[in-house]
Each structure stands twice: as structure tokens, then as C-alpha cells.
Design an enzyme around this catalytic site. Structure first.
Site, short mmCIF file in Angstrom:
data_model
loop_
_atom_site.label_atom_id
_atom_site.label_comp_id
_atom_site.label_asym_id
_atom_site.label_seq_id
_atom_site.Cartn_x
_atom_site.Cartn_y
_atom_site.Cartn_z
N LYS A 1 -13.26 -0.32 5.49
CA LYS A 1 -13.82 -1.02 4.33
C LYS A 1 -14.92 -1.99 4.74
CE LYS A 1 -9.87 0.53 2.63
NZ LYS A 1 -9.46 1.32 1.51
N ASP B 1 -1.12 -6.12 9.25
CA ASP B 1 -2.02 -5.01 8.92
C ASP B 1 -3.31 -5.64 8.38
OD1 ASP B 1 -3.31 -2.75 8.14
OD2 ASP B 1 -1.88 -2.18 6.58
N TRP C 1 0.85 -1.20 0.00
CA TRP C 1 0.00 0.00 0.00
C TRP C 1 0.89 1.25 0.00
CZ3 TRP C 1 -1.86 2.73 4.87
CH2 TRP C 1 -2.81 3.71 4.57
C1 LIG Z 1 -3.31 -2.38 3.52
C2 LIG Z 1 -3.95 -1.17 4.08
N1 LIG Z 1 -3.65 -0.80 5.33
C3 LIG Z 1 -4.20 0.28 5.89
C4 LIG Z 1 -5.09 1.07 5.19
C5 LIG Z 1 -5.62 2.27 5.92
O1 LIG Z 1 -6.94 2.47 5.86
P1 LIG Z 1 -7.70 3.41 6.88
O2 LIG Z 1 -6.71 4.31 7.50
O3 LIG Z 1 -8.68 4.13 6.03
O4 LIG Z 1 -8.33 2.50 7.85
C6 LIG Z 1 -5.43 0.74 3.88
C7 LIG Z 1 -6.34 1.57 3.09
O5 LIG Z 1 -6.44 1.53 1.90
C8 LIG Z 1 -4.85 -0.42 3.32
O6 LIG Z 1 -5.14 -0.80 2.09
#
Ligand SMILES: Cc1ncc(COP(=O)(O)O)c(C=O)c1O
Length: 423
Positions: free
Chosen positions: A272, A236, A154
Site C-alpha cells: 500500500k 502486522d 483482516w
Molecule cells: C492488516 C493487513 N495485513 C496484511 C495484509 C497483506 O497485504 P499484502 O500481502 O498485499 O502485503 C493486508 C492487506 O490488505 C492487511 O490489511
């Protein structure tokens, strides 16, 4: 204090210059910046497949009915707006840990998981990265804080860790020949060769951006192999429920590592799977070896969080608590999460069929083999740019498309656009 005439004159002159003169513009975030470029495009057939946010079959943002119901219960309960504790809502944290680890998990039963409510996935990653950065100082070690992450990963991962002062290194992930499948042997070799004491970032499920996960056998093999190292594993988990449509199944990898005795770090996001993107709801946790260690680690988490943002927001956590804590609502959410995952799966099939109908003879099986919100098409940067210029179909330059942005109305158009640049 009396100022001389010259000093008064100089002060007035200095004030005519901006305090920020000379600050250069920072580069736009490649994913968020794509939204603006898309918005500025006058095309009437344009399609945005950039940002990872679920869209319904009409291409609209989706609020799950179970989340609406939970939210109305929260609001009707007339809650106050007092500060949360530094580590957030304790009941939310408890339910989150059970959601990820499973209620029967030994470290949970034994009360040795340090945890905190945090600002969604990114906020949790940032706090954990700071913990990793501080750990050598806290433990009196001369170890340099280093985190290995998959290549690719990411786009925000490296920045989050670097901002916290952690050195980022990479391990092989995607097969450099196929560009769409896992290089498991390369990954394992790199991880086993990682510098002792380093942290290894793993995507718990639905790897972003590739949609390629290790198989259950490969996860098991990796867990056993890494048990012989002193690497700190960090999961993660941003898509629990989104990968297979079953939140329990999506937690299998991380649960098996915990069963094998790994003292993992974990970040959970409810962006999500619960559709709570802007509410910034998440949790972080660390499996400890004792309740004393848990208490010490939690105190260090508080020491990081308090000067950073003091305490997390309360609304989204109340919604999640309402869903996870009520069997009926939770069952409803489970069904709705599955529907989202199924719609994405259906779009994968329709895209693949559409490519064949458009006349493509290439092998697009990776589109249906990959899981989660994203498909890694294998399109090059040049092909992505051409597709943007010629068909106004927008995805990130690495060829990642958000399958959640496809629907019955645009999938054939997107298939034709992909074929046009890849034939
Ligand atoms: C692998 C991964 N980690 C963390 C996140 C962080 O998402 P958020 O901060 O919106 O919870 C994302 C968002 O796209 C992600 O794809």
C-alpha cells in the site's frame, strides 16, 4: 511389467474418470470475490469500495512518481536475474528494518534482529505463523501454538494462521455497542487473560477493517501491562505511512514496544505505502536477546522458507531499496505517500459532508475519526446488500468501505446510497 487383459481394461476404464472428480468448489474469498461480482454488474454508476488498493481522484490505479523513477533506475542498471538468498536481499532487509524500527533502535544497533525479505505482508505472516507453530517443538515445550487476533481483523489473518497449524482465538477490539470505536478496556482485559506463551497479533497502525487504532496513551499503557506477561507480541505493519501520511509517526507504537523491551515479531508490507501490490515486497523480523539467538532464529526461518518457496522475488525489493537508500528519492516518496493519505482524509470529510447534504441526521463522526485506507461505516450486512442491489455500491458485508475508492465524481453518489439504506 506385463499386464493381464483384465488389468489393462481396468486401467483404460479408470483413465476415463477425472483425477479430480468429486472435488467440491471452495468458497470464494469474500474480498477478492467481490471484484468479480462488481465486474459482472451492468450498472453504469456502479462503485467498488471493496479491495484495499489506492485509486487516484480519477478512480485509476496509481503508480507513485518516485516508484516509477526508482524502477527506471533499476531497469537502466541492467541487473541480472540470479536467485536472491533464501532470506532475500540483505541491503533491502537492512533498510526495511531501519524504516520500521528507526535507525537508532537498540536491537538494530546491537545486531540482534533476525529478519528476512518475504512475499509482501501475507507471505511474512505465513512464515511467522509457521515459526509460531514450530516453536514448541523447537524448544521442547508442550505449549499448544495459539494466536489471539482482534475481533474483527483482516479477513485473511485467521486463515493464514490456521493453515500453518496455529489455533486462532479472538480478543475484543471494536466496541460492541458503538460498532465504530475501540473497546480498549475489553481488549486489555482479554489480552491480560490470554493463555501464557501465546502469540498476540496487533495491527501496528491503521487497523483493517475498522480504521480504529489505540491512542498513543493506550498503546503505552498496553505495552506496560503486557510487559508483565510472557505473551509473544506480533505486529502486522501493512500501512506504514498510510495512517497519518508520516511513516515515522505510524511506527511510533511498535517502536515504543521495542523500547520497552518487548521482543516483538514484525511483518512489513510495501503493497500500500509504495503501491507495489503485485510485486510482493515485504520483510519479517524478530527482536532477539543476543546475536547468537538471532543467528539461530534466522537459520530456522531459512528452514521454513527454503521448502516453501525457496527465495523471494527480486524486482520489487530493488525498487524499495532504491527509494529508501536515496535521500532525495526517499523525500519525494514521503511527499507522495502524504498526498495519498491526504486525499483519503479529504474523501472522509467529503463523505461525511455528503451524508449531511443527503439529509442524514445520524452521527457519522467515526468516518473522519478513523484512519487509514478503510472506514468501518457501521452498516449491517442487510444494509450493505441493499446498497449493492439498489445503487450498485459495493463494499464488504461487514460494512467496511475502502475510502481510497472514493473520488470527487462518486463521493456524493456513495453518500446518497449510504443514506438511502441507513435512514
Ligand atoms: C492488516 C493487513 N495485513 C496484511 C495484509 C497483506 O497485504 P499484502 O500481502 O498485499 O502485503 C493486508 C492487506 O490488505 C492487511 O490489511
Amino acid at each position: 511389467m506385463l499386464l493381464s487383459r483384465t488389468a489393462r481394461h481396468l486401467t483404460r476404464r479408470a483413465r476415463t474418470l477425472s483425477a479430480w472428480a468429486g472435488v467440491p468448489a471452495a468458497p470464494a474469498d469474500p474480498i477478492v470475490g467481490l471484484n468479480q461480482t462488481f465486474a459482472d454488474d451492468p450498472s453504469t454508476t456502479k462503485v467498488l469500495l471493496g479491495v484495499g488498493a489506492y485509486r487516484d481522484d480519477a478512480g485509476k490505479p496509481y503508480v507513485l512518481p518516485s516508484i516509477r523513477e526508482a524502477e527506471s533506475r533499476v531497469v537502466n542498471g541492467n541487473p541480472n536475474h540470479e536467485y536472491a538468498a533464501i532470506t532475500g536481499d540483505a541491503e533491502f532487509v537492512k533498510l526495511s528494518l531501519e524504516f520500521a524500527y528507526g535507525p537508532d533502535s537498540a536491537p538494530l544497533q546491537e545486531g540482534r534482529v533476525a529478519a528476512a525479505q518475504v512475499l509482501s505482508g501475507t507471505g511474512g505472516l505465513r512464515v511467522c505463523a509457521q515459526l509460531i507453530e514450530r516453536l514448541p517443538r523447537l524448544t521442547g515445550s508442550s505449549q499448544k501454538p495459539v494466536c489471539y487476533m482482534p475481533e474483527p481483523t483482516w479477513g485473511n489473518h485467521a486463515k493464514v494462521f490456521q493453515d500453518a497449524g496455529v489455533e486462532v482465538r479472538r480478543y475484543r477490539y471494536l466496541d460492541s455497542n458503538t460498532k465504530t470505536t475501540l473497546d480498549y478496556e475489553g481488549m486489555k482485559e482479554d489480552l491480560l487473560g490470554a493463555e501464557a506463551g501465546s502469540t498476540i497479533l496487533l495491527h501496528a497502525c491503521a487497523h483493517n477493517p475498522t480504521g480504529v487504532d489505540p491512542s498513543p496513551d493506550q498503546w503505552r499503557d498496553l505495552s506496560a501491562a503486557l510487559k508483565k506477561t510472557d505473551l509473544q507480541l506480533f505486529f502486522d505493519c501493512a500501512y506504514q505511512g498510510f495512517a497519518s501520511g508520516d511513516a515515522e509517526a505510524d511506527a511510533v507504537a511498535l517502536r515504543s514496544f521495542v523500547e520497552d523491551g518487548h521482543q516483538i515479531l514484525l511483518c512489513q508490507s510495501y503493497a500500500k505505502n509504495f503501491g507495489l501490490y503485485g510485486e510482493r515486497v515485504g520483510a519479517l523480523s524478530a527482536v532477539c536477546s543476543s546475536t547468537e539467538e538471532k543467528a539461530a532464529l534466522e537459520s530456522q526461518l531459512k528452514a521454513i522458507i527454503r521448502p516453501m518457496y525457496s527465495s523471494p522475488p527480486i524486482h520489487g525489493a530493488r525498487i524499495v531499496k532504491e527509494v529508501l537508500g536515496d535521500a532525495t528519492l526517499r523525500a519525494q516518496w514521503t511527499g507522495e505517500c502524504k498526498e495519498m493519505a491526504n486525499r483519503i482524509q479529504e474523501m472522509r470529510s467529503l463523505l461525511r459532508e455528503g451524508l449531511a447534504e443527503a439529509g442524514s441526521t445520524k452521527d457519522w463522526s467515526h468516518i473522519t475519526d478513523q484512519i487509514g485506507m478503510f472506514a468501518y461505516t457501521g452498516l449491517s450486512k442487510e444494509q450493505v446488500q441493499k446498497m449493492r442491489d439498489e445503487s450498485a455500491v459495493y463494499c464488504t458485508l461487514d460494512g467496511r468501505i475502502s475510502v481510497a475508492g472514493l473520488n470527487r465524481d462518486n463521493v456524493a453518489y456513495v453518500a446518497a446510497a449510504i443514506h438511502a439504506v441507513s435512514k
